[in-house]
Write an enzyme that holds these catalytic residues in place. Structure first.
Site, PDB file in Angstrom:
ATOM      1  N   ALA A  61       0.844  -1.191   0.000  1.00  0.00           N
ATOM      2  CA  ALA A  61       0.000   0.000   0.000  1.00  0.00           C
ATOM      3  C   ALA A  61       0.878   1.239   0.000  1.00  0.00           C
ATOM      4  CB  ALA A  61      -0.911  -0.008   1.222  1.00  0.00           C
ATOM      5  N   GLY A 104       0.175  -5.211   0.632  1.00  0.00           N
ATOM      6  CA  GLY A 104      -0.957  -5.249  -0.274  1.00  0.00           C
ATOM      7  C   GLY A 104      -0.608  -5.837  -1.625  1.00  0.00           C
ATOM      8  N   GLU A 107      -0.959  -9.455  -1.127  1.00  0.00           N
ATOM      9  CA  GLU A 107      -2.371  -9.807  -0.997  1.00  0.00           C
ATOM     10  C   GLU A 107      -3.092  -9.746  -2.344  1.00  0.00           C
ATOM     11  OE1 GLU A 107      -3.772  -8.734   3.435  1.00  0.00           O
ATOM     12  OE2 GLU A 107      -2.902  -7.034   2.352  1.00  0.00           O
ATOM     13  N   GLU A 127       3.381  -6.126   7.544  1.00  0.00           N
ATOM     14  CA  GLU A 127       2.465  -5.147   8.128  1.00  0.00           C
ATOM     15  C   GLU A 127       2.656  -4.938   9.623  1.00  0.00           C
ATOM     16  OE1 GLU A 127       0.197  -6.284   4.343  1.00  0.00           O
ATOM     17  OE2 GLU A 127       1.594  -7.232   5.747  1.00  0.00           O
TER      18      GLU A 127
END
Length: 246
Positions: A61, A104, A107, A127
């Protein structure tokens, strides 16, 4: 599109994460563009090939954005909902991942049906080191893919896997030279595209069904396909080829 490059073909879309200044960080703008891609593929189902650059698939992210997000943003599921939408696309999703695939970015790869890797892959979820959790699918998709024990280790430690480790863990189905990665992804897409699109779509739907739905959902789906004109055409063609003298 400003953060994605899209190559449209009759049977597939090749979508490349293309924002080198942020190392393909998954920003809100990129999420919005991915939603637009999903809307297109929901309206006209085709295979999706997802790729990044050889150096980085997606660095995670956008941390500058993430730092300013609030509880309301978390509850909105900005990343988790787009990844879930990608996972639910009617036709298979192939992720061609190389270089860094973190947070992210990892993911996003977990949401694909098929993952293949270049030799430079480094994938993981750091994270907890940033004071958050991997909340966009890793806590439940990763255990389904690699097993509970390894998933817990990776999510608790933030350790990354290289391409060989990802292959051994079953996180990717094959590793190819980085220069051959996109070609290999399209070879898989070619094989899928030769099959009956309806049978492929229904296979994906049945795979996504809960265990309690089987075997009834398999039988109901097969009953539908047994009445399909395409099934008869393809089987007739197969039998005709088989009868031809060698």
């Amino acid at each position: 599109m400003s953060e994605l490059s899209v190559d449209r073909r009759p049977d597939r879309l090749e979508v490349t994460l293309d924002h080198p200044s942020t190392r393909n960080a998954i920003s809100r703008a990129m999420v919005d563009e991915l939603h637009a891609v999903c809307a297109e593929l929901e309206a006209e189902p085709r295979i999706l090939v997802l790729a990044g650059s050889p150096e980085v698939f997606a660095s995670g992210a956008d941390i500058a954005e993430l730092r300013e997000r609030t509880a309301a943003d978390a509850l909105a599921g900005i990343n988790s909902r787009i990844f879930d939408r990608i996972a639910r696309l009617p036709m298979p999703v192939i992720a061609a991942i190389d270089g860094w695939a973190l947070g992210g970015g990892a993911e996003l790869a977990y949401a694909a049906d098929i993952r293949i890797a270049g030799e430079g892959l480094r994938i993981g979820n750091p994270e907890t080191g940033l004071g958050i959790i991997a909340a966009a699918g890793a806590t439940w998709r990763l255990p389904e893919i690699v097993g509970d024990a390894l998933a817990r280790e990776l999510l608790f430690t933030g350790r990354t896997l290289d391409a060989g480790e990802a292959l051994a863990a079953g996180l990717v189905s094959r590793v190819v030279p980085s220069t051959e990665l996109l070609k290999a992804a399209h070879e898989i897409a070619d094989r899928i595209a030769r099959n009956d699109p309806l049978a492929t779509r229904l296979t994906k739907a049945v795979l996504a069904a809960p265990r309690s739905a089987h075997p009834a959902i398999d039988e109901q789906t097969q009953a539908l396909l047994f009445e399909s004109p395409e099934k008869r055409r393809r089987m007739t063609e197969f039998l005709t080829r088989k009868k031809k003298p060698t």
